[in-house]
Design a protein around this motif. Structure first.
Motif, mmCIF file in Angstrom:
data_model
loop_
_atom_site.group_PDB
_atom_site.id
_atom_site.type_symbol
_atom_site.label_atom_id
_atom_site.label_comp_id
_atom_site.label_asym_id
_atom_site.label_seq_id
_atom_site.Cartn_x
_atom_site.Cartn_y
_atom_site.Cartn_z
ATOM 1 N N GLU A 1 -0.578 10.838 1.560
ATOM 2 C CA GLU A 1 -0.737 10.315 2.911
ATOM 3 C C GLU A 1 -0.744 11.514 3.861
ATOM 4 O O GLU A 1 0.039 12.445 3.684
ATOM 5 C CB GLU A 1 0.432 9.379 3.247
ATOM 6 N N ASP B 1 0.830 -1.203 0.000
ATOM 7 C CA ASP B 1 0.000 0.000 0.000
ATOM 8 C C ASP B 1 0.869 1.260 0.000
ATOM 9 O O ASP B 1 0.527 2.261 -0.636
ATOM 10 C CB ASP B 1 -0.922 0.004 1.217
ATOM 11 N N SER B 2 1.988 1.211 0.719
ATOM 12 C CA SER B 2 2.883 2.375 0.743
ATOM 13 C C SER B 2 3.465 2.652 -0.639
ATOM 14 O O SER B 2 3.541 3.803 -1.078
ATOM 15 C CB SER B 2 4.016 2.150 1.754
ATOM 16 N N ASN C 1 2.844 -2.736 12.121
ATOM 17 C CA ASN C 1 1.772 -2.764 11.129
ATOM 18 C C ASN C 1 1.540 -1.325 10.695
ATOM 19 O O ASN C 1 1.410 -0.435 11.544
ATOM 20 C CB ASN C 1 0.495 -3.356 11.721
ATOM 21 N N TYR C 2 1.492 -1.076 9.388
ATOM 22 C CA TYR C 2 1.368 0.301 8.925
ATOM 23 C C TYR C 2 0.065 0.951 9.378
ATOM 24 O O TYR C 2 -0.054 2.182 9.385
ATOM 25 C CB TYR C 2 1.510 0.384 7.405
ATOM 26 N N LEU C 3 -0.914 0.141 9.814
ATOM 27 C CA LEU C 3 -2.136 0.717 10.358
ATOM 28 C C LEU C 3 -1.905 1.334 11.740
ATOM 29 O O LEU C 3 -2.782 2.025 12.268
ATOM 30 C CB LEU C 3 -3.241 -0.344 10.432
ATOM 31 N N PHE C 4 -0.731 1.099 12.321
ATOM 32 C CA PHE C 4 -0.350 1.765 13.564
ATOM 33 C C PHE C 4 0.311 3.118 13.311
ATOM 34 O O PHE C 4 0.780 3.761 14.253
ATOM 35 C CB PHE C 4 0.619 0.885 14.373
ATOM 36 N N GLU D 1 5.327 1.759 14.252
ATOM 37 C CA GLU D 1 4.854 1.819 12.865
ATOM 38 C C GLU D 1 5.215 0.545 12.110
ATOM 39 O O GLU D 1 4.443 0.066 11.269
ATOM 40 C CB GLU D 1 5.447 3.042 12.168
#
Length: 330
Positions: free
Chosen positions: A137, A113-114, A201-204, A198
Motif C-alpha cells: 500500500e 481488502d486491507s 471508508n478505506y477509499l478515503f 479513514e
C-alpha cells in the motif's frame, strides 16, 4: 552518527553532528542538503564528508529543544521538490498481535481488502536480494510545505474528523544527477493522519493522509538496527494520558526496506535529480486504535534509542473556513 539542524540566533541554520552525548556544529556546512550533494558529487559517504569538514563549537541539543531552535534534520531549498510519502500495512506488530493476525488470516473465509493486502506482504514482501517482491500500500502526504519542524504544532484542518499520531521510521533520500536515489539516513516520523475520515471508508485513505507531518529531530546515518523498539505517548497538561511501545525495523515487518524502496523509486517521477524524499514505512501502534481522541494542546511524543532526541509536536486546530473554496475562471 546523528545529524540535526538548528536555527542560529542571528538567522540562518547550523548543521549539528553527534556521536554519543557530544554534539557540535559542522564547520562550513550550509545545510544537510548541501552536505549530501557534496557526498554524491565526490563519491564519498555522508559521514566522510562531515569528517572532512570537521567540527566546531559544541551544542547542547536538549537546550536547543527547550528554546524551540530545532529544525527538520534536512530540507530542500525549494519545498515543492521535497516529497512526503509513505507505505502502510507493512508491520507485524507485537508477537501477540502477530499471532492473532495469522490466526485470523488462516481462519477467515472472506478477507477485507486491507487483510488481503497484509497477507500479500506476508507472502511476497521479503524477496531475495536483487529480486522484486509484491508492492505495498502506498500513499502521498504532500510536499515540503507540510513538513513541520520538531517542537512545532501539527495543525489539523477545520474539516478534519480528527488528528492522530502514527509513530514511524522515515527514510530520507536525495536523487543524484544521474537519477539514482541516495539514502542519507533514517529518522523518527510522526505520520500525522485523520483516522476518523479513514474509518468512514478505506477509499478515503488518500484524503486522510493529506495532513502535516514531522520527522527528526535527528537523522541516523548508517545502518538501521533490524529490531527497533520505541515508545509513543500523548501528554495532556503535562500528564501522560496514553503510552504504548512500538516496534519497527525489518525484524518486525512483512516487507524489506529494499522492497519498499524499489516500489517507491521505480517511478521515473520520483527519480528527478536534486529532489528530496522523506518516505515513512508504516506502524502497528496507534492511540486511535485504543479509543484515544487527541485534543488541541496535547503533545505527541515519539522516541527510540537509536534516534537520539524524542520527536515532540503539540496538536493544534485550524480555525473554521468561511465557506467553500471557490475557483476563478481566467
Amino acid at each position: 552518527m546523528l545529524i540535526s539542524q538548528i536555527s542560529r540566533p542571528g538567522g540562518g541554520i547550523a548543521v549539528v553532528v553527534r556521536d554519543g552525548s557530544e554534539a557540535a556544529v559542522v564547520k562550513d556546512a550550509a545545510s544537510t542538503y548541501a552536505l549530501a550533494q557534496e557526498a554524491i558529487a565526490t563519491g564519498r559517504s555522508l559521514a566522510a564528508v562531515v569528517a572532512a569538514h570537521g567540527l566546531g563549537e559544541p551544542v547542547d541539543l536538549a537546550r536547543m529543544a527547550e528554546e524551540g531552535r530545532l529544525l527538520l534534520p534536512v530540507t530542500h531549498p525549494d519545498p515543492a521538490h521535497m516529497h512526503m510519502t509513505g507505505t502502510g500495512l507493512t508491520h507485524l506488530g507485537s508477537a501477540a498481535t502477530r499471532d492473532a493476525m495469522h490466526a485470523k488470516l488462516e481462519g477467515a473465509e472472506v478477507l477485507t481488502d486491507s487483510m488481503k493486502m497484509f497477507r500479500m506482504g506476508l507472502e511476497g514482501g521479503r524477496p531475495a536480494k536483487g529480486q522484486v517482491g509484491v508492492q505495498p500500500e502506498w500513499f502521498y502526504k504532500g510536499n515540503g510545505h507540510i513538513a513541520v519542524a520538531p517542537g512545532k504544532p501539527l495543525t489539523s484542518p477545520a474539516f478534519a474528523g480528527d488528528g492522530g499520531e502514527e509513530p514511524e521510521i522515515a527514510g530520507v533520500y536525495l536523487i543524484g544527477p544521474d537519477g539514482r536515489p541516495h539514502r542519507l539516513g533514517w529518522a523518527l516520523g510522526n505520520e500525522f493522519s485523520d483516522h476518523v475520515t479513514e474509518r468512514i471508508n478505506y477509499l478515503f485513505l488518500a484524503h486522510s493522509k493529506l495532513r502535516e507531518t514531522s520527522f527528526g529531530p535527528e537523522l541516523l546515518v548508517g545502518e538501521l538496527p533490524a529490531d527497533v523498539r520505541g515508545t509513543s505517548r500523548i501528554r495532556r497538561g503535562g500528564r501522560v494520558i496514553w503510552e504504548k511501545p512500538f516496534l519497527s525495523g525489518e525484524a518486525n515487518m512483512s516487507h524489506t526496506f529494499a522492497n519498499l524502496e524499489h516500489h517507491h523509486f521505480k517511478y521515473d517521477l520520483f527519480r528527478q535529480p536534486g529532489d528530496l524524499h522523506v518516505h515513512m514505512f508504516g506502524t502497528a501502534t496507534l492511540s486511535f486504535a485504543d479509543g484515544i481522541r487527541a485534543e488541541p494542546g496535547d503533545v505527541f511524543e515519539i522516541e527510540a534509542a537509536p534516534f537520539g532526541l524524542a520527536l515532540r509536536n503539540p496538536l493544534a486546530q485550524a480555525p473554521a473556513e468561511p465557506g467553500a473554496v471557490t475557483v476563478e475562471a481566467l
